[in-house]
Design a protein around this motif. Structure first.
Motif, PDB file in Angstrom:
ATOM      1  N   ILE A   1       1.006  -0.740   0.285  1.00 18.47           N
ATOM      2  CA  ILE A   1      -0.136  -0.506  -0.321  1.00 18.47           C
ATOM      3  C   ILE A   1       0.479   1.591   0.279  1.00 18.47           C
ATOM      4  N   ALA A   2       2.292   1.784   0.682  1.00 19.29           N
ATOM      5  CA  ALA A   2       2.885   2.397   0.919  1.00 19.29           C
ATOM      6  C   ALA A   2       3.681   3.097  -0.740  1.00 19.29           C
ATOM      7  N   ARG A   3       3.753   1.918  -1.422  1.00 17.05           N
ATOM      8  CA  ARG A   3       4.289   2.204  -2.599  1.00 17.05           C
ATOM      9  C   ARG A   3       3.330   2.662  -3.418  1.00 17.05           C
ATOM     10  N   ARG A   4       2.174   2.688  -3.774  1.00 19.34           N
ATOM     11  CA  ARG A   4       1.121   3.101  -4.650  1.00 19.34           C
ATOM     12  C   ARG A   4       0.949   4.801  -3.762  1.00 19.34           C
ATOM     13  N   LEU A   5       1.042   4.519  -2.268  1.00 20.51           N
ATOM     14  CA  LEU A   5       0.429   6.226  -1.842  1.00 20.51           C
ATOM     15  C   LEU A   5       1.120   7.215  -2.112  1.00 20.51           C
ATOM     16  N   ILE A   6       2.661   6.752  -1.571  1.00 21.82           N
ATOM     17  CA  ILE A   6       4.361   7.558  -2.053  1.00 21.82           C
ATOM     18  C   ILE A   6       3.627   7.736  -4.113  1.00 21.82           C
ATOM     19  N   ASP A   7       3.559   7.087  -4.858  1.00 18.41           N
ATOM     20  CA  ASP A   7       3.411   6.940  -6.280  1.00 18.41           C
ATOM     21  C   ASP A   7       1.956   8.449  -6.334  1.00 18.41           C
TER      22      ASP A   7
ATOM     23  N   PRO B   1      -8.191   2.144  -4.149  1.00 20.17           N
ATOM     24  CA  PRO B   1      -8.394   1.487  -3.392  1.00 20.17           C
ATOM     25  C   PRO B   1      -8.261   1.536  -1.702  1.00 20.17           C
ATOM     26  N   SER B   2      -6.385   2.014  -1.655  1.00 20.51           N
ATOM     27  CA  SER B   2      -5.882   2.169  -0.510  1.00 20.51           C
ATOM     28  C   SER B   2      -6.471   3.775   0.325  1.00 20.51           C
ATOM     29  N   LEU B   3      -7.385   4.467  -0.126  1.00 18.19           N
ATOM     30  CA  LEU B   3      -7.779   5.386   0.045  1.00 18.19           C
ATOM     31  C   LEU B   3      -8.976   4.889   0.205  1.00 18.19           C
TER      32      LEU B   3
ATOM     33  N   LEU C   1      -3.914  -9.288  -0.428  1.00 22.27           N
ATOM     34  CA  LEU C   1      -5.025 -10.308  -1.487  1.00 22.27           C
ATOM     35  C   LEU C   1      -4.757  -9.858  -2.378  1.00 22.27           C
ATOM     36  N   ALA C   2      -5.570  -8.997  -2.557  1.00 24.41           N
ATOM     37  CA  ALA C   2      -5.153  -8.258  -4.060  1.00 24.41           C
ATOM     38  C   ALA C   2      -4.003  -8.315  -5.060  1.00 24.41           C
ATOM     39  N   TYR C   3      -4.064  -7.273  -4.227  1.00 28.20           N
ATOM     40  CA  TYR C   3      -2.496  -6.953  -4.739  1.00 28.20           C
ATOM     41  C   TYR C   3      -0.615  -7.755  -4.738  1.00 28.20           C
ATOM     42  N   ARG C   4      -1.601  -9.259  -4.443  1.00 27.45           N
ATOM     43  CA  ARG C   4      -0.705 -10.158  -3.940  1.00 27.45           C
ATOM     44  C   ARG C   4       0.882  -9.863  -3.287  1.00 27.45           C
ATOM     45  N   SER C   5       0.967  -9.055  -2.643  1.00 24.20           N
ATOM     46  CA  SER C   5       2.248  -8.094  -1.813  1.00 24.20           C
ATOM     47  C   SER C   5       2.228  -9.057  -0.623  1.00 24.20           C
TER      48      SER C   5
END
Length: 434
Positions: free
Chosen positions: A80-86, A225-227, A260-264
């Motif tokens: 999640i952090a990576r998507r928010l940083i982008d 989705p994270s927000l 699970l959706a991000y498979r991370s």
């Protein structure tokens, strides 16, 4: 005389143990027990201290604390952090020193979701540090920005700190506290960004390259989705769909589905998340239990009333009393973490400020904001040490760069203290205050 003795024993033993390197929770428990022994027999002291510790954790609202910790740990490992940083980089890309502003916005976004200043400092600072270094940023400056902005997540909901305060303060509305945190939290982030902007412009730091509209849209869609977690959890609590504890459970389920959706996150990662959650929860709950015993001892010996009378005897002017309180909280914040500080100082200062007309919701935000500044300072500055650890910059190197941020954040603290509308405006508009 008995109150003076209780104050001397309770705080004398506590600080003696603290400076001897004993863990805070153990210091609180021992000092509470020793103070009780001055007024009660061994059997009575043992019974009431143990009973207070037990009752202190028997709260349905406090169940939200481990659940929010669990959700935060999942987010820290779930991509999640990576998507928010982008997303933060798209928002700050055209401002001088754009990566520093990305750091601030990233901490505000991720910190508000994880509810942890330390997690934000590690995830966002660790991700951006090398990129900032490659673009010629002073590592001490980058580290200072990360330190100053990471605590915003302790104010911007959802956050476990307000749940702890609500429990200790006698059931202050969690919904009102959540909404009251937005204004000061955002103001805190903007103050850090303004300071970073002046430094970046002075040293001619570059801006990021222009992001195409298509790429920006893709990044936004990946972050939505994270927000939505904020909308679902905070919105559900504020509008009465579920309680704070139920909202924390929803946060856990939502973050698990995202991971699970991000498979991370692998099964091994999930097991480590569970271990960290149990470990952190044990520390926090023992702190709450020990502080409950201290609160009982203070109430039994009349310490809060005596301190209130002493403070009010100094001056009957709100300005002076509030300023004195802020000085104490800022000093205390240098060696106490946010949870024990809330647990110890809420019963001491809340009666004072409410007598002077300060709303309990307003006081809660002021207290948490003061403790946010404390996370940046040694010897117990958790955010300071984590940020320095991920960047490899020493405390001696970052200290001069931190001074301007201390100044602006103290100004923010003063503004929030003396201008109640900054924190109470949104809860009042939403009808959350009586």
């Amino acid at each position: 005389m008995s109150v003076a003795l209780a104050i001397a024993v309770l705080f004398g033993v506590f600080f003696l143990l603290l400076f001897a390197g004993i863990p805070i929770s153990v210091s609180i428990a021992i000092s509470s027990m020793m103070t009780a022994l001055f007024f009660l027999s061994w059997e009575q002291s043992t019974f009431v201290v143990m009973q207070s510790m037990n009752l202190g954790t028997e709260s349905f609202s406090l169940l939200a604390v481990p659940l929010f910790i669990f959700a935060g740990n999942i987010m820290n490992n779930g991509g999640i952090a990576r998507r928010l940083i982008d997303l933060a980089q798209v928002l700050a890309g055209r401002i001088p020193g754009s990566l520093a502003h990305t750091n601030v916005l990233g901490n505000m976004l991720f910190g508000s979701l994880s509810g942890s200043a330390v997690a934000a400092a590690a995830a966002v600072g660790g991700t951006l540090h090398q990129r900032q270094k490659d673009e010629g940023y002073d590592p001490a400056f980058s580290t200072a920005v990360n330190i100053a902005s990471a605590p915003t997540g302790l104010l911007i909901p959802p956050t476990a700190a307000v749940i702890v305060y609500s429990t200790i303060a006698g059931g202050v509305s969690i919904s009102a506290l959540f909404m009251a945190g937005y204004g000061p939290g955002i103001l805190m982030g903007l103050a850090v960004m303004a300071t970073a902007f002046l430094y970046a412009r002075k040293h001619s730091y570059s801006v990021s390259g222009r992001t195409s509209a298509r790429l920006a849209l893709q990044i936004l869609l990946r972050a939505i989705p994270s927000l939505l977690l904020i909308v679902v959890v905070v919105g559900g609590i504020v509008f009465g769909v579920f309680t704070a504890t139920e909202g924390a459970g929803v946060a856990v389920l939502y973050t698990l589905l995202l991971a699970l959706a991000y498979r991370s996150m692998s099964w091994a990662d999930f097991r480590q998340v569970m271990i960290r959650t149990v470990s952190t929860t044990g520390v926090v709950m023992f702190l709450i239990a020990a502080s409950s015993a201290m609160s009982w001892v203070m109430a039994y010996t009349g310490i809060p009333g005596a301190i209130s009378s002493a403070v009010l005897s100094i001056s009957d002017t709100r300005f002076v009393i509030f300023l004195l309180m802020l000085v104490v909280l800022l000093v205390v914040g240098t060696f106490l973490d946010i949870t024990p500080a809330i647990l110890i100082f809420t019963p001491i200062f809340l009666p004072v400020v409410t007598e002077l007309g300060m709303d309990p919701v307003h006081f809660g935000i002021v207290l948490i904001l003061a403790m946010c500044i404390g996370t940046m300072t040694p010897p117990v500055g958790s955010v300071l040490f984590v940020s320095c650890g991920v960047s490899g910059v020493t405390i001696e190197q970052v200290a001069p760069r931190l001074i301007p941020y201390f100044v602006v954040l103290i100004l923010v603290l003063l503004a929030v203290t003396y201008l109640p509308a900054l924190s109470l405006g949104l809860p009042q508009v939403l009808g959350l205050l009586e």
